[in-house]
Design an enzyme around this catalytic site. Sequence first.
Site, PDB file in Angstrom:
ATOM      1  N   ASP A 177     -13.167  -7.209 -10.441  1.00 28.73           N
ATOM      2  CA  ASP A 177     -13.389  -8.127  -9.322  1.00 28.73           C
ATOM      3  C   ASP A 177     -14.747  -8.785  -9.552  1.00 28.73           C
ATOM      4  OD1 ASP A 177     -14.247  -9.187  -6.803  1.00 28.73           O
ATOM      5  OD2 ASP A 177     -12.827  -7.872  -5.781  1.00 28.73           O
TER       6      ASP A 177
ATOM      7  N   GLU B 163      -4.503 -12.144  -7.228  1.00 23.05           N
ATOM      8  CA  GLU B 163      -4.312 -11.385  -5.982  1.00 23.05           C
ATOM      9  C   GLU B 163      -4.714 -12.254  -4.793  1.00 23.05           C
ATOM     10  OE1 GLU B 163      -6.395  -7.615  -5.615  1.00 23.05           O
ATOM     11  OE2 GLU B 163      -5.056  -7.121  -3.940  1.00 23.05           O
TER      12      GLU B 163
ATOM     13  N   HIS C 240      -8.885  -8.418  -9.386  1.00 20.61           N
ATOM     14  CA  HIS C 240      -8.837  -7.964  -7.990  1.00 20.61           C
ATOM     15  C   HIS C 240      -9.631  -8.947  -7.136  1.00 20.61           C
ATOM     16  CE1 HIS C 240     -10.642  -5.680  -4.553  1.00 20.61           C
ATOM     17  NE2 HIS C 240      -9.414  -5.210  -4.463  1.00 20.61           N
TER      18      HIS C 240
ATOM     19  N   GLU D 113      -1.192   0.944  -8.930  1.00 20.08           N
ATOM     20  CA  GLU D 113      -2.635   0.655  -8.935  1.00 20.08           C
ATOM     21  C   GLU D 113      -3.438   1.828  -8.374  1.00 20.08           C
ATOM     22  OE1 GLU D 113      -3.380  -3.330  -7.686  1.00 20.08           O
ATOM     23  OE2 GLU D 113      -5.223  -2.818  -6.633  1.00 20.08           O
TER      24      GLU D 113
ATOM     25  N   ASP E 295      -0.028   0.210  -4.581  1.00 18.24           N
ATOM     26  CA  ASP E 295      -1.467   0.469  -4.692  1.00 18.24           C
ATOM     27  C   ASP E 295      -1.831   1.680  -3.837  1.00 18.24           C
ATOM     28  OD1 ASP E 295      -4.200   0.411  -4.820  1.00 18.24           O
ATOM     29  OD2 ASP E 295      -4.442  -1.622  -4.023  1.00 18.24           O
TER      30      ASP E 295
ATOM     31  N   GLU F  99     -10.868  -2.095  -9.699  1.00 22.71           N
ATOM     32  CA  GLU F  99     -11.648  -2.670  -8.590  1.00 22.71           C
ATOM     33  C   GLU F  99     -12.836  -1.793  -8.214  1.00 22.71           C
ATOM     34  OE1 GLU F  99      -8.092  -2.262  -5.909  1.00 22.71           O
ATOM     35  OE2 GLU F  99      -9.636  -1.897  -4.422  1.00 22.71           O
TER      36      GLU F  99
ATOM     37  N   LYS G  56       0.834  -1.194   0.000  1.00 21.22           N
ATOM     38  CA  LYS G  56       0.000   0.000   0.000  1.00 21.22           C
ATOM     39  C   LYS G  56       0.874   1.252   0.000  1.00 21.22           C
ATOM     40  CE  LYS G  56      -3.968  -2.013  -0.058  1.00 21.22           C
ATOM     41  NZ  LYS G  56      -4.830  -1.870  -1.247  1.00 21.22           N
TER      42      LYS G  56
END
Length: 378
Positions: free
Chosen positions: A271, A331, A298, A222, A196, A248, A168
């Site tokens: 997703d 993922e 995702h 991301e 991300d 996502e 992250k």
Amino acid sequence: MKIIDIKTYVVSQDLGGSKFAYSQNWYNTRTIMLLKIVTDEGIEGWGECFGPAHAHKAIIENYYKPYLIGKNPLDRELIWDDLYNLLRDHGQFGLSVESLSGIDIALWDIAGKFFNQPIWQLLGGKRRKTITPYATGLYLREEGDPQEYMPKEALGYIEQGFKGVKMKVGFGIDNDIANVKAVREAIGEELFLAIDANHAYDVPTAIKLAWAVEEYNIAWFEEPVIPEDLEGYKRVREGSSIPISGGEAHFTRWGFKRLLEGGCVDIAQPDACVTGGISEVMKISTLCSVNGIRLVPHVWGSAVALHAAINLCFAMPDMPPSLFPEDMLLELDCTPNIFREQLAGSPIQIKNGYIYPTEKPGLGLEVDEDLIEEYLVV
Ligand code: MG
């Protein structure tokens, strides 16, 4: 075969001391919306909806369930179109599509069990022998120095056999740069490392971050900007040498059409529990091949979400096809979540860094309903 009931379950796990944050929120619970479609032949299918669980329960019970009772669960496309159209004027994206996603996944589970085939087989066949999970983790914690705990956590995933990690960012770019540097130095130069931001930045800041971490061999950046800002995505993509990913928070074939044709991303990340289910991810996969864009799904949910994605990962085409295509990545969230770890009895088996297909029908899992009972909220 007819649908005779739809049962909805909001389950929640209190994470106690292990609170963690991404750029938008702190998590101290894992709350998930699961559903079970019951048929008159005794076959049951499981689905999951990402996002606000109580809202999904209300949408499914009040709007989708009355339509579904009495329908043939093998009529997946008819049902998808009718349910989407039912709330089209009020929800072309967001909650109503996420609710529909769970229904679609459960219908695929039923179809697999009815034909005694795994979903990847019904989707057209297994295109690869293995898929390659990467670890999603490296969130912010309440205590400690991220430049110490993030590298340690990353190394732990590599020791478990993962071939790469996603971390992250979005915590202020000076912090991000220092954290990325620390993680890259810990895991070595070669292993896959993605970042991300969960849309924490505006265009100039995202581009500045991309330039600053370019030297750390970043697989993709991301969600640099908010999902509504397609022009911003395009500007970040044009202004950065790191591949840009997102999806996502995008919904259905129509949403991905805009994302892909807008030149927004190098990698699309739909997703199944968000964008309209397994059916819709396959349609988005076709759009990706038309537009020359790689797809990496995702996933952030229970074992139901994970098995839906695994089936998709075995069935979706390579983009681009070749003798030596890129690995199909999956993922694999590694943050605490008892519903991912124990709902299907045991966690996903990773051997030498790969996941192998199973021949089990449908999604390929047996749901532990006692676990649901134990963590049931409503
Ligand atoms: Mg993400």
